[in-house]
Design a protein around this motif. Structure first.
Motif, PDB file in Angstrom:
ATOM      1  N   ASP A   1      45.548  64.147  26.251  1.00 56.90           N
ATOM      2  CA  ASP A   1      45.087  62.786  25.949  1.00 56.90           C
ATOM      3  C   ASP A   1      44.377  62.720  24.599  1.00 56.90           C
ATOM      4  O   ASP A   1      44.519  61.743  23.859  1.00 56.90           O
ATOM      5  N   THR A   2      43.606  63.755  24.285  1.00 57.40           N
ATOM      6  CA  THR A   2      42.896  63.793  23.005  1.00 57.40           C
ATOM      7  C   THR A   2      43.886  63.835  21.847  1.00 57.40           C
ATOM      8  O   THR A   2      43.753  63.091  20.863  1.00 57.40           O
ATOM      9  N   PHE A   3      44.892  64.692  21.960  1.00 52.67           N
ATOM     10  CA  PHE A   3      45.873  64.799  20.880  1.00 52.67           C
ATOM     11  C   PHE A   3      46.774  63.565  20.814  1.00 52.67           C
ATOM     12  O   PHE A   3      47.161  63.133  19.723  1.00 52.67           O
ATOM     13  N   GLN A   4      47.091  62.970  21.960  1.00 54.12           N
ATOM     14  CA  GLN A   4      47.911  61.753  21.964  1.00 54.12           C
ATOM     15  C   GLN A   4      47.180  60.615  21.258  1.00 54.12           C
ATOM     16  O   GLN A   4      47.778  59.870  20.456  1.00 54.12           O
ATOM     17  N   LYS A   5      45.900  60.462  21.545  1.00 54.69           N
ATOM     18  CA  LYS A   5      45.115  59.405  20.913  1.00 54.69           C
ATOM     19  C   LYS A   5      45.071  59.594  19.398  1.00 54.69           C
ATOM     20  O   LYS A   5      45.208  58.624  18.629  1.00 54.69           O
ATOM     21  N   ALA A   6      44.893  60.835  18.962  1.00 52.74           N
ATOM     22  CA  ALA A   6      44.861  61.106  17.520  1.00 52.74           C
ATOM     23  C   ALA A   6      46.213  60.819  16.880  1.00 52.74           C
ATOM     24  O   ALA A   6      46.296  60.258  15.778  1.00 52.74           O
ATOM     25  N   TRP A   7      47.294  61.217  17.560  1.00 57.94           N
ATOM     26  CA  TRP A   7      48.652  60.978  17.057  1.00 57.94           C
ATOM     27  C   TRP A   7      48.922  59.479  16.933  1.00 57.94           C
ATOM     28  O   TRP A   7      49.424  59.001  15.906  1.00 57.94           O
ATOM     29  N   ASP A   8      48.567  58.730  17.964  1.00 60.24           N
ATOM     30  CA  ASP A   8      48.766  57.280  17.929  1.00 60.24           C
ATOM     31  C   ASP A   8      47.973  56.648  16.793  1.00 60.24           C
ATOM     32  O   ASP A   8      48.436  55.714  16.132  1.00 60.24           O
ATOM     33  N   GLY A   9      46.775  57.177  16.559  1.00 56.95           N
ATOM     34  CA  GLY A   9      45.925  56.620  15.518  1.00 56.95           C
ATOM     35  C   GLY A   9      46.447  56.837  14.113  1.00 56.95           C
ATOM     36  O   GLY A   9      46.092  56.098  13.186  1.00 56.95           O
ATOM     37  N   LEU A  10      47.295  57.832  13.933  1.00 56.07           N
ATOM     38  CA  LEU A  10      47.866  58.084  12.608  1.00 56.07           C
ATOM     39  C   LEU A  10      48.941  57.071  12.237  1.00 56.07           C
ATOM     40  O   LEU A  10      49.218  56.860  11.056  1.00 56.07           O
ATOM     41  N   GLY A  11      49.547  56.450  13.225  1.00 54.63           N
ATOM     42  CA  GLY A  11      50.583  55.468  12.956  1.00 54.63           C
ATOM     43  C   GLY A  11      51.909  56.103  12.608  1.00 54.63           C
ATOM     44  O   GLY A  11      51.973  57.208  12.066  1.00 54.63           O
ATOM     45  N   ALA A  12      52.984  55.389  12.916  1.00 53.70           N
ATOM     46  CA  ALA A  12      54.322  55.898  12.625  1.00 53.70           C
ATOM     47  C   ALA A  12      54.568  55.868  11.121  1.00 53.70           C
ATOM     48  O   ALA A  12      54.244  54.886  10.450  1.00 53.70           O
ATOM     49  N   PRO A  13      55.126  56.948  10.561  1.00 55.75           N
ATOM     50  CA  PRO A  13      55.403  56.961   9.120  1.00 55.75           C
ATOM     51  C   PRO A  13      56.478  55.939   8.758  1.00 55.75           C
ATOM     52  O   PRO A  13      57.507  55.855   9.419  1.00 55.75           O
ATOM     53  N   LYS A  14      56.213  55.160   7.726  1.00 52.91           N
ATOM     54  CA  LYS A  14      57.142  54.136   7.261  1.00 52.91           C
ATOM     55  C   LYS A  14      57.389  54.297   5.764  1.00 52.91           C
ATOM     56  O   LYS A  14      56.489  54.683   5.017  1.00 52.91           O
ATOM     57  N   VAL A  15      58.591  53.988   5.347  1.00 49.77           N
ATOM     58  CA  VAL A  15      58.894  54.013   3.920  1.00 49.77           C
ATOM     59  C   VAL A  15      58.212  52.818   3.262  1.00 49.77           C
ATOM     60  O   VAL A  15      58.368  51.677   3.694  1.00 49.77           O
ATOM     61  N   ASP A  16      57.452  53.078   2.208  1.00 50.91           N
ATOM     62  CA  ASP A  16      56.771  52.015   1.448  1.00 50.91           C
ATOM     63  C   ASP A  16      56.838  52.395  -0.027  1.00 50.91           C
ATOM     64  O   ASP A  16      55.922  53.031  -0.569  1.00 50.91           O
ATOM     65  N   LEU A  17      57.928  52.003  -0.668  1.00 54.01           N
ATOM     66  CA  LEU A  17      58.149  52.413  -2.057  1.00 54.01           C
ATOM     67  C   LEU A  17      57.161  51.756  -3.012  1.00 54.01           C
ATOM     68  O   LEU A  17      56.750  52.373  -4.002  1.00 54.01           O
ATOM     69  N   ASP A  18      56.773  50.526  -2.745  1.00 51.73           N
ATOM     70  CA  ASP A  18      55.821  49.850  -3.634  1.00 51.73           C
ATOM     71  C   ASP A  18      54.481  50.581  -3.639  1.00 51.73           C
ATOM     72  O   ASP A  18      53.891  50.824  -4.699  1.00 51.73           O
ATOM     73  N   ALA A  19      53.978  50.901  -2.453  1.00 51.71           N
ATOM     74  CA  ALA A  19      52.713  51.624  -2.365  1.00 51.71           C
ATOM     75  C   ALA A  19      52.837  53.002  -3.003  1.00 51.71           C
ATOM     76  O   ALA A  19      51.898  53.482  -3.659  1.00 51.71           O
ATOM     77  N   ALA A  20      53.987  53.638  -2.825  1.00 48.09           N
ATOM     78  CA  ALA A  20      54.195  54.964  -3.397  1.00 48.09           C
ATOM     79  C   ALA A  20      54.205  54.913  -4.922  1.00 48.09           C
ATOM     80  O   ALA A  20      53.591  55.748  -5.593  1.00 48.09           O
ATOM     81  N   ARG A  21      54.902  53.927  -5.505  1.00 50.16           N
ATOM     82  CA  ARG A  21      54.934  53.804  -6.977  1.00 50.16           C
ATOM     83  C   ARG A  21      53.527  53.566  -7.525  1.00 50.16           C
ATOM     84  O   ARG A  21      53.157  54.108  -8.578  1.00 50.16           O
ATOM     85  N   LYS A  22      52.745  52.770  -6.796  1.00 50.99           N
ATOM     86  CA  LYS A  22      51.392  52.486  -7.246  1.00 50.99           C
ATOM     87  C   LYS A  22      50.542  53.758  -7.266  1.00 50.99           C
ATOM     88  O   LYS A  22      49.777  53.992  -8.223  1.00 50.99           O
TER      89      LYS A  22
END
Length: 548
Positions: free
Chosen positions: A354-375
């Motif tokens: 449960d501790t590791f699941q909560k931490a994993w959920d808190g990180l959020g699913a990785p998404k492609v964000d090219l605008d943020a990356a270029r910045k």
């Protein structure tokens, strides 16, 4: 943990869960990347019910050693774990259970006492004694012995048999990772009398082995099939195998392996390498394909944290934001993986889930964000700078991954070059600092040796760690991991591991790409094999047999 460089290199060359999962043959649906369908994860197949005379099992190459102290790559681990038993045993769900030992006590912070199981016998009928256990641990501690496991036993200062069924370890510091360390190769027990008689030949074709497991060594010739046969004198009569003999055969070629599985020439294999023909195999009635939780993480290692464009954490984060993980999974893994939020994937949560699941959920699913990356690249002043990726065109996995990263870098204002080397030369990125100096990073599929994310983080986050490839130094992370190792309460230990994970995920000394599943291909007439990373460290074929 990948703390022996040669094994790391071999694994990186060849290689290449989400949600919940259940034990036994129960299934649990995990989240799937878009377009990949649903992932059905299991930890075991239903136990076999009928006896089988012989099974042929494929490895990506032949086996070179069956000595636990030098067993570090997939072929050696897969074979040795059937023959040699450890003091503690990893279960299919990653939890750790009693094995040849019934428990471990800490009468004070500087002492650990291992309580041994009575009635255990080696293949030759001699009883396992406390002297055998002390001898086996000492072999792993000896830096002159050529073994891989010295670093994980570095807090032990002495090992003594202090009773017929008791071994006492003196410690320089408290070490509550010790039970887990003794649940894989460093905890495997060999017969003292046999090892001393064979000397340097022990574990080789010439010297053979002497362990306590339910399978024993059969025929083995250099460059040929290695056979294990049922140990009919096995001390645990309730767990005698149904299979009389397993022949292990090295098959490095993908087309040859595919044909052998479909024709029944080979009865089973764990797929360490993503197989391009997996959909063809799934469509065949001759075999069944199972997916389960795994310790594995497919990642990009930054080779120098002090120079080059990737020395700036903003550029590392930008690169991570630009990588299309879903496309990578569809192209290479055919759905048998999930995007990784951290290096400590769900299959590594062997305790305090449960501790590791909560931490994993808190990180959020990785998404492609090219605008943020270029910045981020612009803020770091890295626009137009060149990133060089170490890779090999001789292995589809490495070529696919490198081109994915090249495309990602070029989309966010970086220039990218591929440093292509032969498959054999790729190992130099792990072995040779000068080779690493020629690239900004390279690719690996890695895993901890027991189900704890901290076990992986320690390999590259502690100064002088066995996977200290890029010189990553963060005193917060090192301190948290040292405290975790010295913390007895599992809940507190998990919280410290999660805090270290948060910092590592922000720093990105390694960029997590995807968390692959354990993939088992098994003849449809057979059942009973494990479908998790337990197959690397425990007797995964103990219940293998014919379908009822």
């Amino acid at each position: 943990m990948r703390h022996r460089a040669a094994a790391v290199a071999a694994i990186a060359l060849i290689l290449t869960t989400a949600g919940c999962y259940k034990s036994s043959d129960d299934k649990a649906a995990g989240a799937a990347p878009d377009g990949a369908g649903r992932r059905e994860l299991v930890t075991t197949t239903p136990p076999g019910v009928g006896k089988v005379d012989k099974v042929t099992w494929a490895l990506y190459r032949g086996t070179t050693s069956i000595d636990p102290i030098t067993t570090g790559d997939y072929p050696e681990i897969t074979v040795t774990s059937l023959m040699c038993e450890s003091l503690f045993r990893q279960a299919p769900d990653g939890s750790v259970e009693p094995g040849l030992a019934t428990g471990i006590d800490y009468p004070d912070a500087g002492t650990a006492v291992v309580k041994l199981r009575g009635g255990v016998r080696f293949w030759d009928g001699t009883p396992m004694t406390a002297e055998d256990v002390a001898f086996s641990i000492e072999r792993n501690r000896d830096p002159e012995g050529g073994g891989y496991w010295v670093p994980v036993l570095d807090r032990i200062t002495s090992v003594r048999a202090t009773g017929p069924l008791e071994v006492t370890l003196k410690l320089s510091k408290p070490d509550y990772w010790l039970r887990d360390v003794l649940s894989y190769m460093p905890g495997m027990v060999v017969a003292k009398h046999y090892v001393q008689a064979k000397g340097k030949d022990y574990g080789t074709v010439n010297g053979g082995a002497m362990c306590t497991g339910s399978f024993k060594l059969g025929q083995w010739r250099t460059g040929d099939v290695l056979s294990v046969v049922r140990n009919d004198g096995y001390w645990n009569r309730a767990e005698l195998p149904l299979v009389r003999q397993i022949d292990f055969k090295g098959i490095p070629d993908e087309a040859t392996l595919t044909a052998a599985l479909l024709t029944g020439e080979v009865d089973g294999a764990y797929l360490e390498l993503p197989l391009s023909t997996i959909d063809q195999i799934r469509a065949s009635a001759a075999v069944k394909v199972y997916q389960g939780p795994s310790y594995l993480i497919d990642a990009f290692i930054v080779s120098d944290m002090k120079k080059g464009p990737l020395a700036d954490a903003r550029v590392r984060r930008a690169l991570s934001l630009a990588v299309d993980r879903d496309a990578y999974i569809r192209t290479l893994y055919k759905g048998a993986a999930q995007p990784a939020r951290a290096l400590g994937s769900p299959g590594t949560w062997g305790y305090e889930k449960d501790t590791f699941q909560k931490a994993w959920d808190g990180l959020g699913a990785p998404k492609v964000d090219l605008d943020a990356a270029r910045k981020l690249v612009q803020e770091a002043g890295a626009t137009g700078r060149t990133v060089t990726f170490g890779m090999s065109n001789e292995l589809n996995k490495l070529a696919t991954e490198a081109n994915l990263y090249k495309a990602a870098a070029e989309k966010i204002g970086l220039k990218a070059e591929l440093k292509a080397v032969s498959v054999d030369a790729y190992s130099s990125f792990f072995l040779d600092r000068q080779a690493r100096a020629q690239v900004d990073g390279f690719f690996t599929t890695n895993y901890p040796n027991w189900a704890d994310p901290a076990a992986l983080y320690a390999t590259f986050s502690l100064p002088g760690g066995p996977q200290d490839y890029g010189g990553y130094r963060d005193p917060r992370v090192a301190g948290l991991l040292e405290r975790a190792r010295g913390t007895q309460e599992p809940a507190k230990r998990a919280e410290l591991a999660v805090q270290a994970q948060q910092a590592v995920t922000e720093d990105l000394p390694w960029i997590p790409n995807v968390a692959p599943d354990t993939v088992l291909v098994l003849n449809s007439k057979l059942t009973g094999a494990t479908v998790s990373s337990q197959h690397l460290f425990a007797p995964w074929a103990a219940k293998l047999g014919a379908v009822g």
